[in-house]
Design an enzyme around this catalytic site. Structure first.
Site, PDB file in Angstrom:
ATOM      1  CB  CYS A 113      -0.945   0.005   1.204  1.00  0.00           C
ATOM      2  SG  CYS A 113      -2.064  -1.391   1.186  1.00  0.00           S
ATOM      3  CG  HIS A 252      -2.959   3.395   2.698  1.00  0.00           C
ATOM      4  ND1 HIS A 252      -3.598   3.053   1.530  1.00  0.00           N
ATOM      5  CD2 HIS A 252      -2.914   2.263   3.448  1.00  0.00           C
ATOM      6  CE1 HIS A 252      -3.924   1.771   1.579  1.00  0.00           C
ATOM      7  NE2 HIS A 252      -3.528   1.274   2.731  1.00  0.00           N
ATOM      8  CG  ASN A 282      -6.512  -0.856   1.841  1.00  0.00           C
ATOM      9  OD1 ASN A 282      -5.896  -0.395   0.888  1.00  0.00           O
ATOM     10  ND2 ASN A 282      -5.907  -1.406   2.875  1.00  0.00           N
TER      11      ASN A 282
END
Ligand code: COA
Length: 325
Positions: A113, A252, A282
């Site tokens: 990520c 994020h 996500n």
């Protein structure tokens, strides 16, 4: 040339929406549990004909248009992804072909990520070394392809998307700091066990569902908060600015409780934190550039503003960056 600047952003998500109530029909969960534990209401899911390069293409086209740069002007294409079209060749090369970016060289970069922050840093280094003028930096992931829709602890979290930024050499300030970290000791807390060279896919793998994401969510959560907090403090100090100077924090988009914990520790007011995880979940490498592009399009940030990015992901990898738009 002293700096590397973002001169255009773009993003793209698949059309199909998977809502929390859809998930209620698939696993033992509830909209209430997902919303209160994560903040996610829905996510986008790619169909069987859509791969990372397809979603990335939409984001790339928009970023190039926003920057007023043609694909033929690109020197480099870097794609941050953990869900490439193929084991090889790179998604960057597949995308290069589709864009017709003949002059560029292209490659992928894997940092979970944190992929987009690693991509930005590598792009900055290439431009500052004199190796390129214009770079297309992309974060894209199609996590639905490696998500176990029988595992309620992970399938509620992830979604698909792409974000892109065009970077150029500049005399004006752009990327002011980048802090990157990794700690490989925790590689097995968040990973896909099979499908690589260690455990190729076979019938045993398919039976044990090892082709899908495995995650120790609670352990990941604790380290994510601490790591994002320390990286943001380091990135702010390295950029030689103070937290009050930051116009927008674009973290994020993993979980609203992680965002909230980091926000409180940084003492940022709520209106300075951009969140769109309620709509997309996500999206891993796509999450920061997708959020940045939405913030730009919604007028939440404009040229001259200071933006703070922070990410945490598989590896573990984490980092933060301060960028003047
Ligand atoms: N619906 C309902 N209950 C669920 C569930 C779901 N989708 N998923 C897990 N549960 C249950 C668990 O089985 C557990 O039940 P038990 O107490 O009877 O054993 C209970 O909820 C609590 O589980 P736990 O894992 O402790 O929940 P949590 O508060 O840690 O939240 C996450 C789980 C995954 C939302 C959270 O740990 C998280 O966000 N972690 C970080 C994940 C992440 O961001 N990863 C990517 C990093 S980039």
């Amino acid at each position: 040339m002293k700096y590397v600047k973002i001169i255009g952003t773009g993003s793209s998500v698949p059309e199909a929406i998977l809502s929390n109530s859809d998930l209620e029909k698939m696993v033992d969960t509830s909209d209430e549990w997902i919303t209160s534990r994560t903040g996610i209401k829905e996510r986008r899911i790619a169909d069987e004909n859509t791969a990372a390069s397809d979603v990335a293409y939409g984001a790339a086209e928009k970023a190039l248009k926003a920057a007023g740069v043609s694909p033929q002007e690109l020197d480099v294409i870097i794609v941050g992804t953990i869900t490439p079209d193929f084991i090889f060749p790179s998604t960057g090369c597949v995308l290069q072909s589709r864009l017709g970016a003949k002059k560029a060289y292209a490659f992928d970069l894997m940092a979970g990520c944190s992929g987009f922050l690693y991509t930005l840093h590598v792009a900055e280094g290439i431009i500052k070394s004199g190796g390129a003028e214009k770079i297309l930096a992309i974060g894209v992931d199609v996590l639905s392809k490696v998500t176990d829709f029988e595992d309620r602890s992970t399938c509620i979290l992830f979604g698909d998307g792409a974000g892109a930024a065009v970077l150029t050499a500049s005399e004006e300030p752009g990327i002011l700091s980048s802090i990157l970290n990794s700690d490989g000791n925790h590689w097995d807390l968040l990973y896909v066990p099979a499908g690589g060279s260690r455990t190729p896919i076979d019938e045993e793998v398919l039976k044990s569902r090892e082709q899908y994401i495995k995650m120790e969510g609670n352990d990941v959560f604790k380290v994510a908060v601490k790591s994002m907090e320390s990286a943001t403090a380091d990135a702010i100090a390295k950029a030689n600015v103070s937290p009050e100077d930051i116009d927008l924090f674009v973290p994020h988009q993993a979980n609203h409780r992680i965002l909230e914990a980091v926000r409180k520790r940084l003492n940022f007011p709520e209106e300075k934190v951009f969140a769109n995880l309620d709509k997309y979940g996500n999206t891993s490498g796509a999450s920061i550039p997708l959020a940045l592009d939405e913030a730009v399009r919604q007028g939440k940030v404009k040229e001259g503003n200071l933006v703070l990015f922070a990410a945490f992901g598989a590896g573990f990898t984490w980092g933060a960056s301060v960028v003047k738009l």
